[in-house]
Structure formats: structure tokens, C-alpha cells
Design a protein around this motif. Structure first.
Motif, short mmCIF file in Angstrom:
data_model
loop_
_atom_site.label_atom_id
_atom_site.label_comp_id
_atom_site.label_asym_id
_atom_site.label_seq_id
_atom_site.Cartn_x
_atom_site.Cartn_y
_atom_site.Cartn_z
N ALA A 99 -26.65 -2.93 -29.67
CA ALA A 99 -27.40 -2.48 -28.82
C ALA A 99 -28.44 -3.11 -28.09
O ALA A 99 -29.08 -3.18 -26.84
CB ALA A 99 -28.49 -1.38 -29.60
N LEU A 100 -28.65 -4.44 -28.67
CA LEU A 100 -29.93 -5.47 -28.09
C LEU A 100 -29.02 -6.51 -27.03
O LEU A 100 -29.65 -7.23 -26.72
CB LEU A 100 -30.66 -6.14 -29.03
CG LEU A 100 -31.49 -5.46 -29.88
CD1 LEU A 100 -32.18 -6.17 -30.95
CD2 LEU A 100 -32.78 -4.70 -28.89
N GLY A 101 -27.67 -6.43 -27.05
CA GLY A 101 -27.02 -7.49 -26.40
C GLY A 101 -26.88 -8.66 -27.05
O GLY A 101 -26.75 -9.59 -26.37
N VAL A 102 -27.03 -8.61 -28.40
CA VAL A 102 -27.13 -10.04 -28.87
C VAL A 102 -25.71 -10.37 -29.44
O VAL A 102 -24.93 -9.71 -30.17
CB VAL A 102 -27.94 -9.99 -30.27
CG1 VAL A 102 -27.90 -11.09 -31.19
CG2 VAL A 102 -29.51 -9.60 -29.89
N LEU A 103 -25.18 -11.67 -29.07
CA LEU A 103 -23.78 -12.17 -29.41
C LEU A 103 -23.70 -13.26 -30.43
O LEU A 103 -22.63 -13.38 -30.73
CB LEU A 103 -23.15 -12.47 -28.05
CG LEU A 103 -22.99 -11.42 -26.93
CD1 LEU A 103 -22.49 -12.05 -25.75
CD2 LEU A 103 -22.21 -10.32 -27.35
N ARG A 104 -24.81 -13.72 -30.75
CA ARG A 104 -25.10 -14.75 -31.55
C ARG A 104 -26.36 -14.85 -32.45
O ARG A 104 -27.13 -14.07 -32.20
CB ARG A 104 -24.87 -15.99 -31.11
CG ARG A 104 -25.81 -16.47 -30.22
CD ARG A 104 -25.72 -17.88 -29.52
NE ARG A 104 -26.18 -19.01 -30.04
CZ ARG A 104 -26.64 -20.06 -29.61
NH1 ARG A 104 -26.18 -20.18 -28.35
NH2 ARG A 104 -26.72 -21.13 -30.43
N THR A 105 -26.35 -15.23 -33.67
CA THR A 105 -27.34 -15.27 -34.36
C THR A 105 -27.71 -17.03 -34.56
O THR A 105 -26.65 -17.70 -34.68
CB THR A 105 -27.28 -14.74 -35.77
OG1 THR A 105 -26.13 -15.27 -36.41
CG2 THR A 105 -27.17 -13.39 -35.64
N PRO A 106 -29.01 -17.42 -34.72
CA PRO A 106 -30.04 -16.41 -34.37
C PRO A 106 -30.24 -16.23 -32.94
O PRO A 106 -29.95 -17.02 -32.16
CB PRO A 106 -31.17 -17.41 -35.01
CG PRO A 106 -30.60 -18.90 -34.70
CD PRO A 106 -29.19 -18.71 -34.93
N THR A 107 -30.73 -15.06 -32.64
CA THR A 107 -31.28 -14.84 -31.47
C THR A 107 -32.85 -14.18 -31.73
O THR A 107 -33.13 -13.40 -32.50
CB THR A 107 -30.56 -13.89 -30.59
OG1 THR A 107 -29.21 -14.25 -30.22
CG2 THR A 107 -31.05 -13.32 -29.31
N THR A 108 -33.68 -14.76 -30.81
CA THR A 108 -35.15 -14.54 -30.93
C THR A 108 -35.29 -13.79 -29.85
O THR A 108 -35.39 -14.26 -28.63
CB THR A 108 -36.04 -15.80 -31.24
OG1 THR A 108 -35.61 -16.42 -32.38
CG2 THR A 108 -37.39 -15.20 -31.40
N ILE A 109 -35.92 -12.60 -29.76
CA ILE A 109 -36.36 -12.03 -28.89
C ILE A 109 -38.00 -11.41 -28.95
O ILE A 109 -38.38 -11.01 -29.96
CB ILE A 109 -35.77 -10.41 -28.84
CG1 ILE A 109 -34.24 -10.47 -28.57
CG2 ILE A 109 -35.99 -9.58 -27.49
CD1 ILE A 109 -33.27 -9.37 -28.90
N ALA A 110 -38.75 -11.64 -27.71
CA ALA A 110 -40.28 -11.48 -28.06
C ALA A 110 -40.43 -10.05 -27.22
O ALA A 110 -39.95 -9.96 -25.97
CB ALA A 110 -40.96 -12.63 -27.01
N PHE A 111 -41.02 -9.26 -27.91
CA PHE A 111 -41.46 -8.07 -27.37
C PHE A 111 -42.97 -7.91 -27.29
O PHE A 111 -43.82 -8.56 -28.37
CB PHE A 111 -40.98 -6.97 -28.46
CG PHE A 111 -39.60 -6.85 -28.49
CD1 PHE A 111 -38.89 -6.03 -27.57
CD2 PHE A 111 -38.82 -7.39 -29.28
CE1 PHE A 111 -37.58 -5.76 -27.48
CE2 PHE A 111 -37.46 -7.19 -29.46
CZ PHE A 111 -36.50 -6.33 -28.49
N ARG A 112 -43.50 -7.29 -26.24
CA ARG A 112 -45.00 -6.63 -26.20
C ARG A 112 -45.04 -5.60 -27.35
O ARG A 112 -44.11 -5.13 -27.77
CB ARG A 112 -45.31 -6.24 -24.86
CG ARG A 112 -45.71 -7.11 -24.00
CD ARG A 112 -46.31 -6.37 -22.80
NE ARG A 112 -45.98 -7.08 -21.38
CZ ARG A 112 -45.50 -6.42 -20.56
NH1 ARG A 112 -45.51 -5.11 -20.26
NH2 ARG A 112 -45.07 -7.07 -19.51
N ALA A 113 -46.40 -5.22 -27.67
CA ALA A 113 -46.35 -4.29 -28.49
C ALA A 113 -45.99 -2.94 -28.19
O ALA A 113 -45.44 -1.96 -28.92
CB ALA A 113 -48.11 -4.15 -28.66
N ASP A 114 -45.77 -2.62 -26.82
CA ASP A 114 -45.20 -1.41 -26.31
C ASP A 114 -43.78 -1.35 -26.36
O ASP A 114 -43.02 -0.58 -26.07
CB ASP A 114 -45.69 -0.95 -24.93
CG ASP A 114 -45.38 -1.90 -23.78
OD1 ASP A 114 -44.56 -3.07 -24.24
OD2 ASP A 114 -45.62 -1.57 -22.69
N GLY A 115 -42.89 -2.47 -26.86
CA GLY A 115 -41.68 -2.57 -26.89
C GLY A 115 -41.07 -3.05 -25.73
O GLY A 115 -39.61 -3.43 -25.58
N THR A 116 -41.81 -3.74 -24.95
CA THR A 116 -41.04 -4.32 -23.45
C THR A 116 -40.56 -5.74 -23.98
O THR A 116 -41.33 -6.61 -24.43
CB THR A 116 -42.09 -4.44 -22.32
OG1 THR A 116 -42.45 -3.11 -22.40
CG2 THR A 116 -41.43 -5.09 -21.15
#
Length: 144
Positions: A99-116
Motif C-alpha cells: 500500500a505504501l509502494g515500498v519495494l525494499r527494506t529498510p525504507t524510511t518514510i517521514a510523515f507529518r502529524a496529519d499523515g502527509t
């Protein structure tokens, strides 16, 4: 003689592929997705509404680079006001990675508090590059 050329060609292609992968490892990229409403439930639950930015690390159980990433991001988040780090193991939840489009680990995604989504890093982040990319999103000094 043909076999020698095949082996040499294979080695050249493998060397180029290795160089490309090494260059892409740890590179900060712009956000891929913007609608916060589409976040998988484990990610939405992991977001810290009290933090300006939450770093969601997508990991798997037997991923050695994931441990290195955790060792980098955990202390960085502890030293930085407004920054939170969450390690999300998707070994038994591949639908989250999909769902996040992650194809490899590790992948780090930074999100704002609202989920953006703000940015993402495939592989082990380069500390200084990540700090520089996070600065515009945090009011506190990062990692000092």
C-alpha cells in the motif's frame, strides 16, 4: 572465445548495476503520495500526533540494514524535539508495504502529524543528508 565475451559482458553489466544500486542507497527522495486518508491502519496508528514529524521505518525480521537504520534513527529522534521514530515490521503484513509502494527494506518514510508524506529514503539513510532534508519540517534543531 564467445564464452569469454559472455562472461566479460555479464561482469560489466553486474558492475554497472551494483554501482547504480550503491548510488541510490540512502538517497532522500521527495514524497510519493500525498493523501493521508489512504494510509494503512498500522501506519496511521504509528503516527505520533504530538510530533511534527514521525519517521516510519519499514523493516523485516531478518534485514541487517534495518538494524543499522534503527541504530541511526532512534538516537536521532531522541535528541530532536518534534521528531519521532517508529520501526514497523512488515514481515507478516506485506499488504502494508504494498500500500505504501515500498519495494525494499529498510525504507524510511517521514510523515507529518496529519499523515502527509514528506519524504522517503530507500536503504540506510545517510545521516547528514537526512538531517538536512528534515530541517524545513521541524522547528527545533535536528540531531544536535
Amino acid at each position: 572465445m564467445t564464452g569469454v565475451w559472455v562472461v566479460l559482458g555479464t561482469l560489466v553489466v553486474a558492475g554497472i548495476a551494483g554501482a547504480v544500486l550503491r548510488a541510490r542507497n540512502g538517497r532522500v527522495r521527495a514524497a510519493r503520495r500525498s493523501p493521508a486518508s489512504d494510509l494503512p491502519e498500522p501506519v496511521a496508528t504509528a503516527l505520533d500526533t504530538g510530533a511534527q514529524v514521525t519517521l516510519v521505518q519499514i523493516s523485516t525480521t531478518f534485514c541487517t540494514p534495518c538494524r543499522h537504520t534503527r541504530a541511526l534513527l532512534g538516537p536521532l529522534a531522541e535528541r530532536t524535539d518534534g521528531l519521532n521514530h517508529v520501526d514497523l515490521d512488515v514481515t507478516n503484513q506485506p499488504e502494508v508495504a504494498q500500500a505504501l509502494g515500498v519495494l525494499r527494506t529498510p525504507t524510511t518514510i517521514a510523515f507529518r502529524a496529519d499523515g502527509t508524506e514528506l519524504l522517503r529514503v530507500g536503504g540506510v539513510p545517510k545521516r547528514e543528508t537526512l538531517i538536512e532534508a528534515l530541517r524545513p519540517h521541524l522547528t527545533a534543531r535536528v540531531g544536535d
